[in-house]
Design an enzyme around this catalytic site. Structure first.
Site, PDB file in Angstrom:
ATOM      1  N   GLU A  91       0.832  -1.200   0.000  1.00  0.00           N
ATOM      2  CA  GLU A  91       0.000   0.000   0.000  1.00  0.00           C
ATOM      3  C   GLU A  91       0.865   1.248   0.000  1.00  0.00           C
ATOM      4  OE1 GLU A  91      -2.849  -0.073   3.261  1.00  0.00           O
ATOM      5  OE2 GLU A  91      -2.515  -2.224   3.303  1.00  0.00           O
ATOM      6  N   CYS A 104       3.410   8.395   1.328  1.00  0.00           N
ATOM      7  CA  CYS A 104       3.710   7.489   2.437  1.00  0.00           C
ATOM      8  C   CYS A 104       3.951   6.104   1.850  1.00  0.00           C
ATOM      9  CB  CYS A 104       2.512   7.477   3.398  1.00  0.00           C
ATOM     10  SG  CYS A 104       2.689   6.280   4.729  1.00  0.00           S
ATOM     11  N   CYS A 111       4.493  -7.138   8.407  1.00  0.00           N
ATOM     12  CA  CYS A 111       5.392  -6.619   9.440  1.00  0.00           C
ATOM     13  C   CYS A 111       5.471  -7.628  10.576  1.00  0.00           C
ATOM     14  CB  CYS A 111       4.857  -5.288   9.959  1.00  0.00           C
ATOM     15  SG  CYS A 111       5.896  -4.504  11.212  1.00  0.00           S
ATOM     16  N   CYS A 115       2.642  -4.892  16.852  1.00  0.00           N
ATOM     17  CA  CYS A 115       1.925  -3.864  17.625  1.00  0.00           C
ATOM     18  C   CYS A 115       0.428  -4.224  17.662  1.00  0.00           C
ATOM     19  CB  CYS A 115       2.130  -2.486  17.000  1.00  0.00           C
ATOM     20  SG  CYS A 115       3.861  -1.986  17.009  1.00  0.00           S
ATOM     21  N   CYS A 118      -2.346  -2.425  15.323  1.00  0.00           N
ATOM     22  CA  CYS A 118      -1.984  -2.192  13.921  1.00  0.00           C
ATOM     23  C   CYS A 118      -2.438  -3.329  13.018  1.00  0.00           C
ATOM     24  CB  CYS A 118      -0.475  -2.009  13.822  1.00  0.00           C
ATOM     25  SG  CYS A 118       0.085  -1.655  12.153  1.00  0.00           S
ATOM     26  N   CYS A 330      -2.270   2.266   7.738  1.00  0.00           N
ATOM     27  CA  CYS A 330      -1.430   1.064   7.722  1.00  0.00           C
ATOM     28  C   CYS A 330      -2.106  -0.289   7.587  1.00  0.00           C
ATOM     29  CB  CYS A 330      -0.684   0.986   9.031  1.00  0.00           C
ATOM     30  SG  CYS A 330       0.702   2.018   9.050  1.00  0.00           S
TER      31      CYS A 330
END
Ligand code: SAH
Length: 344
Positions: A91, A104, A111, A115, A118, A330
């Protein structure tokens, strides 16, 4: 034979690869400039002979991204879902500000940082992006919307992909290449302390954003597994070393999560922790993620939190919510695309 990706090399490495290929040194500058202009096919390099373009395409490749979907928000924000050459998706978001167009970018597919609030990390990390794939996101958008600023705040932990990140930053800012000002670039990290020290030694004039999200270990442990390895005190000490080495102010990101990290007590403690530091706090209204348990703070709570920081002399801003209507945060878009297209 594996083809070498020229877009993932520094200028020096590219020059060496072309030298070994038997080309005179001025060719390196020509080809590096074409790459910076976003060309992803040797055939478009019109100052090279047809024969040379063919020979180059037999030994080298150029990274590119393909548009899968693009949603445009009412405020002009554009969110791209790009397909990579191996079929993975990433993205990228274009935001329009008065000072210019800011992109961005993602630094990894997925990932590993875990977290709890997220969406990017729900299925872990698939792979790192190459330096060329990071640049390709900008090059693609730059063809229609000239890009003046870059934030590495999309999916992924950039400092977990360190070498590719630094090559990408050097190429993006090289006067021989894209030539973006270092001061127009921000890199965001969840706080990988050894990599922050390594980045400080690169002496880049970029902005380092640190995803702090809590001023105490108890709260931060709950939100971010990385805090168990690099607790708040160690993280803030690394921030001080970063500022000492580069002279750059740190931008602390702080997502406002209802009842978890947004009390007056947290604000007081945060102010104490950042007292006398070259610091800026960016409060981010949390985006609700379907799969996550947390909910966003109310605007009143955000205002109260912000007021305490201001009273204590801490520099604070509250991020505007751009692209709210298009899932522009995100990992949300990739997660939805994969749900709808049945990818595991
Ligand atoms: N891994 C890096 C960069 C990617 S995340 C980092 O942690 O900084 C970019 C920013 O978006 C981080 O500050 C991250 O904490 C924040 N973020 C993640 N999920 C979010 C959500 N649901 N709402 C608001 N911000 C979020």
């Amino acid at each position: 034979m594996e083809l070498i990706d020229l877009t993932s090399l520094t200028f020096e490495e590219l020059s060496e690869a072309l030298r070994q290929f038997g080309l005179p040194s001025f060719r390196a500058g020509q080809i590096y400039r074409w790459i910076a202009r976003g060309v992803t096919d040797f055939n478009e390099m019109s100052d090279l002979s047809k024969d040379l373009r063919l020979r180059l395409s037999e030994a080298f490749v150029l990274s590119s991204v393909t548009e899968e979907t693009c949603s445009v928000s009412l405020d002009g924000t554009k969110k791209y879902l790009f397909r990579l050459s191996d079929g993975n998706h990433i993205e990228t978001v274009l935001m329009r500000y008065e000072h210019g167009n800011s992109v961005c970018i993602s630094s990894q597919v997925g990932c590993n940082m875990g977290c709890r609030f997220c969406a990017s990390t729900l299925k872990g990390k698939v792979r790192n992006l190459t330096a060329g794939e990071m640049f390709a996101q900008i090059a693609f958008i730059n063809r229609t919307d000239p890009v003046s600023h870059v934030v590495v705040m999309g999916v992924g932990e950039p400092l977990d992909n360190y070498d590719a990140l630094v090559t990408f930053l050097r190429n993006l800012t090289s006067p021989k290449g894209f030539g973006m000002s270092q001061r127009h670039i921000s890199v965001s990290t969840c706080g990988l302390v050894p990599r922050m020290d390594q980045l400080a030694a690169e002496k880049l004039q970029i902005t380092l954003s640190v995803s702090l999200h809590a001023p105490d270990n108890e709260t931060r442990d709950r939100l971010m597994p990385v805090n168990r390895t690099y607790p708040v005190e160690e993280l803030l000490a690394a921030c001080d070393r970063y500022t000492a080495a580069t002279g750059r102010r740190i931008s602390y990101e702080y997502i406002m999560i209802n009842g978890v990290n947004d009390t007056p007590h947290h604000a007081e403690l945060l102010a104490r922790r950042l007292q006398k530091k070259l610091a800026h706090v960016n409060l981010i209204p949390m985006n609700h993620v379907e799969e996550r348990e947390f909910s966003p703070s109310t605007p009143e709570r955000i205002r109260a939190f912000s007021a305490i920081l201001t009273q204590r002399g801490i520099n604070v801003t509250c991020r505007r919510k751009l692209g709210k209507d298009i899932d522009a945060s995100c990992g949300q878009l990739r997660a939805r695309f994969e749900r709808e297209h049945g990818k595991q």
